[in-house]
Enzyme design. Structure first.
Site, PDB file in Angstrom:
ATOM      1  N   VAL A 192      39.996  52.473  25.042  1.00  0.00           N
ATOM      2  CA  VAL A 192      39.413  53.762  24.660  1.00  0.00           C
ATOM      3  C   VAL A 192      40.453  54.615  23.935  1.00  0.00           C
ATOM      4  O   VAL A 192      40.164  55.244  22.905  1.00  0.00           O
ATOM      5  CB  VAL A 192      38.862  54.501  25.892  1.00  0.00           C
ATOM      6  CG1 VAL A 192      38.480  55.939  25.536  1.00  0.00           C
ATOM      7  CG2 VAL A 192      37.653  53.756  26.454  1.00  0.00           C
ATOM      8  N   ALA A 193      41.670  54.659  24.468  1.00  0.00           N
ATOM      9  CA  ALA A 193      42.730  55.453  23.843  1.00  0.00           C
ATOM     10  C   ALA A 193      43.062  54.908  22.455  1.00  0.00           C
ATOM     11  O   ALA A 193      43.190  55.670  21.490  1.00  0.00           O
ATOM     12  CB  ALA A 193      43.971  55.463  24.732  1.00  0.00           C
ATOM     13  N   TRP A 206      41.174  53.156  20.549  1.00  0.00           N
ATOM     14  CA  TRP A 206      40.018  53.345  19.669  1.00  0.00           C
ATOM     15  C   TRP A 206      39.994  54.764  19.101  1.00  0.00           C
ATOM     16  O   TRP A 206      39.674  54.960  17.928  1.00  0.00           O
ATOM     17  CB  TRP A 206      38.721  53.066  20.438  1.00  0.00           C
ATOM     18  CG  TRP A 206      37.501  53.270  19.596  1.00  0.00           C
ATOM     19  CD1 TRP A 206      36.951  52.387  18.711  1.00  0.00           C
ATOM     20  CD2 TRP A 206      36.682  54.445  19.549  1.00  0.00           C
ATOM     21  NE1 TRP A 206      35.850  52.935  18.118  1.00  0.00           N
ATOM     22  CE2 TRP A 206      35.659  54.207  18.619  1.00  0.00           C
ATOM     23  CE3 TRP A 206      36.721  55.675  20.199  1.00  0.00           C
ATOM     24  CZ2 TRP A 206      34.667  55.142  18.323  1.00  0.00           C
ATOM     25  CZ3 TRP A 206      35.751  56.614  19.902  1.00  0.00           C
ATOM     26  CH2 TRP A 206      34.735  56.349  18.972  1.00  0.00           C
ATOM     27  N   HIS A 207      40.346  55.746  19.925  1.00  0.00           N
ATOM     28  CA  HIS A 207      40.359  57.126  19.439  1.00  0.00           C
ATOM     29  C   HIS A 207      41.428  57.311  18.360  1.00  0.00           C
ATOM     30  O   HIS A 207      41.177  57.928  17.329  1.00  0.00           O
ATOM     31  CB  HIS A 207      40.617  58.105  20.594  1.00  0.00           C
ATOM     32  CG  HIS A 207      39.383  58.439  21.374  1.00  0.00           C
ATOM     33  ND1 HIS A 207      38.970  57.703  22.455  1.00  0.00           N
ATOM     34  CD2 HIS A 207      38.465  59.426  21.222  1.00  0.00           C
ATOM     35  CE1 HIS A 207      37.860  58.222  22.947  1.00  0.00           C
ATOM     36  NE2 HIS A 207      37.525  59.267  22.220  1.00  0.00           N
ATOM     37  N   ASP A 208      42.608  56.813  18.623  1.00  0.00           N
ATOM     38  CA  ASP A 208      43.712  56.934  17.657  1.00  0.00           C
ATOM     39  C   ASP A 208      44.890  56.146  18.213  1.00  0.00           C
ATOM     40  O   ASP A 208      45.075  56.070  19.423  1.00  0.00           O
ATOM     41  CB  ASP A 208      44.115  58.407  17.452  1.00  0.00           C
ATOM     42  CG  ASP A 208      44.889  58.602  16.159  1.00  0.00           C
ATOM     43  OD1 ASP A 208      45.072  57.610  15.425  1.00  0.00           O
ATOM     44  OD2 ASP A 208      45.313  59.741  15.885  1.00  0.00           O
TER      45      ASP A 208
END
Length: 609
Positions: A489-490, A492-494
């Site tokens: 998730v992290a 994927w965000h940036d």
């Protein structure tokens, strides 16, 4: 006629929460609203929120000593006498283009209806009758009509998507299409035992490559691939021919030249298609829908997601139409390929004006709230101006700066998600609602992540968490699964250290809730429900503080900024007294949240967030 208060019920946001039979759930408790305890809580709600707003409003005045520090980050506003805090780059792009997007929201569905009318008008009077039926959103019973509707929608979605991409990304549309096409080859060409691993390697690699190569600029590509040639016919400083060609091509980058910034949402759809295809191959001998004797025109969401598409639906055209679907291309919400195909073939019966109009009103109210916050509360600009947290503001002001920073983050994500979902609803596709709770209506870390970016959460559960074994494994394995999920998730965000720290903090802060639920099971307090509720309220205070800290690190002020905020709040006796009072206020808020959820149970609403 709808009661105005009903507009704020969760059922208005998403039909998935609307009970088929509105009757209380078996575990619903009696209402506590008309009790002395909740009268006291009501008094707190009548006074404290006004003080919270006033604290940030006071430090957002031109007369405040710190105002010159962040004034350059403000812009002229439309409210007389007020500047607007438009310093958040991510939201500024949405806000500046909102009128153009609103025009597109109107023109796209009109273009589809025109296309459908012309398509069926060429096939005689019976087809025209079918076209008018489809335009009104009624289900058709025959497979031929349903397949014809699917083919028509796919053709329109694909053509419109190519035009939309060309306007957005210009020449870089070629890069987008190439990546999407290469992903399609993985499940359709590779042996099944390698396709799953290859899908993850390819898509995670693409996210890293997009970031590191900054969108693969043609000037850089030509400089690497073509031999260096120079020209000085004009007498100017020699330049390489390939650099000239590359710069010229890069100049046609469309309205959004940095396509790679928006591409991560497409990565999720690419992964969803690949695994829906691979899982379809496991069950292609028999249809689960036929096995269960279900009506394909009236499938529940669970069946649409798990088996809404058939083998013939996994073509390149349907893949491109789904992956590049215009209303959801820029920001989502995320819908699975199976669900998209099912809704294209059979329109949902509950997708009516009575559902869409209240949703549009909710969006407009949130947009107005955001505008008022940006014009009167300059929390984002203050945080970006690198203030001296310890000396410039009181502990109360510091805590409210952090709080309203988080609220603006919530709104800046909610507004694009709801706008694009509204566009999709008008177009006849119902994706999940991303934000089902207000940011201030969360007390559980686990439930918070189910309701924040909810479609992403459902995607993670389907394509990562469950394949890893979910939570029905050993405690150590479950923690490892959570770490894997939030690391993805992290990333994927940036791809940066701050968001990795955020992802790992989330996992760390989930553990106390898991441990507390194990040490204090609800069954032990069946005869003392109020005691259990107050114990849960104390735990909720800790959860809320930890969730605020994690999100401030990941999306607002970073680790250094959080340290400055904490030092400013607890670095003095007055600050520590304030912190105790804040915890009491959060306890009151948690009790009201508990009762809101009990009210939902009394209406028959089933939610896990």
């Amino acid at each position: 006629m709808m009661n105005p208060l009903d507009l704020f019920k969760v059922e208005v946001l998403d039909n998935r929460f609307r009970p088929r039979q509105p009757q209380p759930l078996p575990n619903a408790q009696r209402s506590r609203w008309n009790t002395p305890e909740y009268y006291l809580y009501g008094l707190v709600f009548l006074t404290i929120p006004a003080l919270m707003f006033k604290s940030v409003y006071d430090i957002s005045q031109p007369t405040h000593p710190e105002y010159p520090r962040y004034a350059p980050l403000l812009s002229p506003g439309w409210i007389p006498g007020r500047m607007v805090d438009n310093s958040d780059l991510q939201y500024r792009g949405f806000r500046s283009n909102l009128l153009c997007l609103a025009l597109l929201l109107v023109l796209h569905p009109l273009a589809r209806r025109t296309y459908e009318y012309l398509q069926f008008a060429t096939n005689g009077s019976s087809s025209r009758a079918n076209a008018s039926t489809v335009a009104r959103g009624k289900n058709e019973s025959t497979k031929e009509t349903a397949n014809s509707r699917l083919q028509g929608r796919v053709r329109f979605d694909l053509v419109f998507a190519l035009i939309f991409l060309a306007a957005l990304h210009g020449i870089s549309t070629i890069k987008v299409l190439l990546i999407v096409y290469l992903n399609y080859q993985i499940p359709t060409r590779l042996p099944k035992q390698y396709a799953g691993i290859a899908t993850w390697v390819f898509n995670i690699g693409i996210m890293f490559a997009n970031e590191l190569c900054r969108g693969y600029q043609f000037a850089h590509i030509f400089a690497l691939l073509l031999p260096a040639q120079t020209t000085n016919a004009t007498g100017k400083t020699p330049q390489t021919t390939q650099a000239n060609w590359g710069v010229w091509l890069d100049s046609y980058g469309g309205l959004t030249p940095r396509w790679e910034v928006l591409f991560n949402i497409t990565v999720l759809r690419m992964i969803a298609f690949n695994f829906d295809y691979l899982w379809m191959r496991d069950r292609r001998e028999s249809s689960p829908i036929e096995k269960k004797n279900l009506d394909p025109a009236n499938l529940p969401e669970k069946e649409r997601v798990s088996s809404g598409a058939s083998p013939i639906d996994f073509s390149l055209a349907t893949y491109l139409a789904y992956t590049l679907y215009s209303p959801l291309y820029l920001a989502g919400p995320i819908i699975t390929f199976n669900d998209y195909i099912s809704q294209c073939r059979y329109p949902l019966r509950n997708l009516t004006r009575g559902y869409i109009i209240p949703y549009a009103i909710r969006f407009l109210l949130c947009l107005l709230t955001m505008e008022l916050c940006l014009h009167y509360l300059y929390a984002v600009a203050i945080s970006k101006s690198n203030p001296d947290w310890r000396t410039s503001y009181t502990p109360f002001q510091l805590s409210m700066l952090g709080y309203f920073n988080l609220h603006i983050i919530w709104l800046k994500l909610l507004l694009p998600w709801r706008f694009f979902r509204l566009w999709s609803l008008i177009d006849g596709i119902d994706p999940p609602e991303n934000m089902v709770r207000c940011m201030s209506d969360n007390y559980s870390a686990l439930a918070f992540w189910r309701g924040w970016h909810r479609s992403f959460n459902q995607w993670i559960i389907r394509y990562i968490f469950v394949p890893l074994g979910g939570s029905r494994v050993s405690k150590g394995r479950a923690v490892a699964n959570f770490i894997a999920v939030f690391t993805f998730v992290a990333l994927w965000h940036d791809i940066n250290l701050r968001l990795l720290a955020w992802g790992w903090l989330v996992v760390l802060f989930v553990l106390p809730e898991l441990i507390a639920s194990y040490l204090f099971p609800a069954k032990q307090y069946e005869n003392r429900p109020d005691v259990y509720r107050w114990l849960c309220g104390i735990g909720a205070v800790g959860n809320i503080l930890m969730m605020m800290a994690a999100n401030l690190v990941g999306f607002a002020v970073g680790l250094d900024g959080l340290q400055g905020l904490v030092d400013g709040i607890v670095g003095s006796l007055g600050g520590r007294v304030f912190l105790l009072a804040a915890c009491g206020t959060l306890f009151v808020g948690a009790q009201v949240m508990f009762e809101v959820r009990e009210a939902e149970k009394r209406r028959g609403v089933v939610m896990k967030c």
